[in-house]
Design an enzyme around this catalytic site. Structure first.
Site, short mmCIF file in Angstrom:
data_model
loop_
_atom_site.label_atom_id
_atom_site.label_comp_id
_atom_site.label_asym_id
_atom_site.label_seq_id
_atom_site.Cartn_x
_atom_site.Cartn_y
_atom_site.Cartn_z
N HIS A 1 -7.98 53.51 12.12
CA HIS A 1 -7.59 54.09 13.40
C HIS A 1 -7.17 55.55 13.23
CE1 HIS A 1 -6.15 54.10 17.52
NE2 HIS A 1 -5.02 54.63 17.12
N GLY B 217 -0.49 58.96 19.66
CA GLY B 217 0.88 58.61 19.33
C GLY B 217 1.40 57.41 20.10
N GLY B 218 0.47 56.60 20.65
CA GLY B 218 0.88 55.38 21.33
C GLY B 218 1.75 55.61 22.54
N ASP C 269 -11.04 49.59 12.64
CA ASP C 269 -9.96 49.81 13.60
C ASP C 269 -9.87 48.56 14.48
OD1 ASP C 269 -8.24 50.56 15.64
OD2 ASP C 269 -9.26 52.45 16.07
N SER D 1 -6.67 58.08 20.61
CA SER D 1 -5.76 56.94 20.76
C SER D 1 -5.15 56.96 22.15
CB SER D 1 -4.70 56.96 19.65
OG SER D 1 -3.99 55.75 19.60
N ALA D 2 -3.81 57.04 22.27
CA ALA D 2 -3.20 57.11 23.60
C ALA D 2 -3.73 58.31 24.37
CB ALA D 2 -1.69 57.18 23.48
#
Length: 348
Positions: free
Chosen positions: A303, A91-92, A273, A168-169
């Protein structure tokens, strides 16, 4: 290169894409609606294959974990305990939670397919809580697991066979929590981390070939990453801060501890990605340090596809299962590439 110049190459408005507004006090208003799923500590029907429950970790920080256990383990307890997977959602750094439906579904699948006990960590979000807050929360969760008297974990989790995983994050958090954990091995006992399973989110000021090639990627263009880093990094830091760029000054000295401890590392990604070159750079850095690295790279995709797409997720879980079984048997894992990367990493 400034963030403003870097964004000028893209036709995408990252604020509009992310549906956020930055408020004068530094917080953000989020308009993006993320479906959530309630935990199911008790079977709602006879077909339930995994159960889950939420447990508070730090009440003052409002942090908690969601624990997933295969129904079969609860119904037919045995002396054989299951690997413990500690998950950090993506979720960045600014979106989602352990209750988000995508995270819940992924963790449920991990619990059933491996099988394993999964602890999904809900950490504080940026920019209200900038890094290293998420790393602090990750370590709080590991210490909570170490000290827990939770019956699901005590009865069914193999504390000697623990992996940190993140998308991701979340992959970034798993990486830096892992580095911190190497310096606290004795303090984390009886919890023994055996490896990292990473879909990592990294960056730097200089663009890579994949970022330039996919500058207008519809799922995760580099301008989105730039904005997320602006909101997540400490005030005044740029994308060559160590939290964003793991290669700064040759990388953290704690990376060598991962090798000395014999941890296994899997790095996951796909060539559609924009982050793929960053992930390959991480692999090459680890290989240079003679670490045990396995890659799960695929052609095409986008991604986060391994979290979103059920077919790709199932293939990934097969590879993750091999890692967990190999560690349990004490074998050596060799580096492999699922596809041959057809281009060279070049920074501009």
């Amino acid at each position: 290169m400034s963030n403003e110049i870097a964004r000028s190459h893209s036709t995408i408005d990252p604020y509009k894409h992310l549906q956020i507004v930055v408020n004068p006090d530094g917080t953000i208003t989020r308009s993006l609606i993320s479906p959530s799923t309630e935990a199911t500590p008790d079977p709602v029907n006879d077909d339930a294959v995994v159960l889950s429950k939420d447990v508070t970790v730090n009440q003052s920080k409002n942090t908690w974990v969601r624990i997933f256990v295969p129904r079969q383990a609860l119904d037919s307890p045995s002396s054989t305990k299951l690997p413990l997977i500690v998950d950090f959602h993506g979720g960045g750094f600014i979106f989602f939670s352990a209750a988000s439906s995508l995270s819940h579904e992924f963790c449920s699948n991990v619990a059933v397919e491996l099988p394993a006990i999964v602890v999904s960590v809900d950490y504080r979000l940026a920019p209200e809580h900038r890094l290293p807050a998420a790393y602090d929360d990750a370590m709080d969760a590991l210490h909570w697991i170490k000290n827990t008297q939770d019956d699901w974990l005590m009865k069914h989790a193999d504390f000697d066979n623990c992996f940190l995983i993140g998308s991701s994050a979340g992959g970034n958090i798993a990486y830096y929590a892992g580095l911190r954990a190497t310096a606290q091995v004795n303090n984390l006992l009886p919890l023994k981390i055996k490896g990292l399973l990473l879909f990592p989110f990294f960056g730097a000021i200089k663009r890579t070939t994949s970022e330039l090639r996919l500058v207008n990627d519809r799922v995760s263009p580099p301008c989105l990453s730039d904005l997320m880093w602006e909101l997540a990094l400490p005030i005044g830091a740029d994308r060559d801060h160590e939290y964003c760029n793991p290669k700064v000054e040759g990388g953290s000295k704690l990376v060598d501890q991962i090798r000395l401890l014999g941890w296994k590392v899997m790095v996951i990604g796909c060539d559609r990605d924009p982050l793929i070159d960053r992930q390959i750079e991480l692999v090459r850095m680890m290989e240079h340090k003679e670490m045990q690295v396995v890659t799960h790279f695929q052609e095409g995709g986008y991604h986060g596809i391994e979290i979103i797409d059920p077919v790709k997720r199932k293939v990934l879980l097969v590879d993750i299962k091999k890692i967990c079984l190999v560690v349990r048997k004490g074998s050596i894992v060799s580096t492999r590439m699922v596809f041959a990367v057809p281009y060279t990493i070049i920074s501009f």
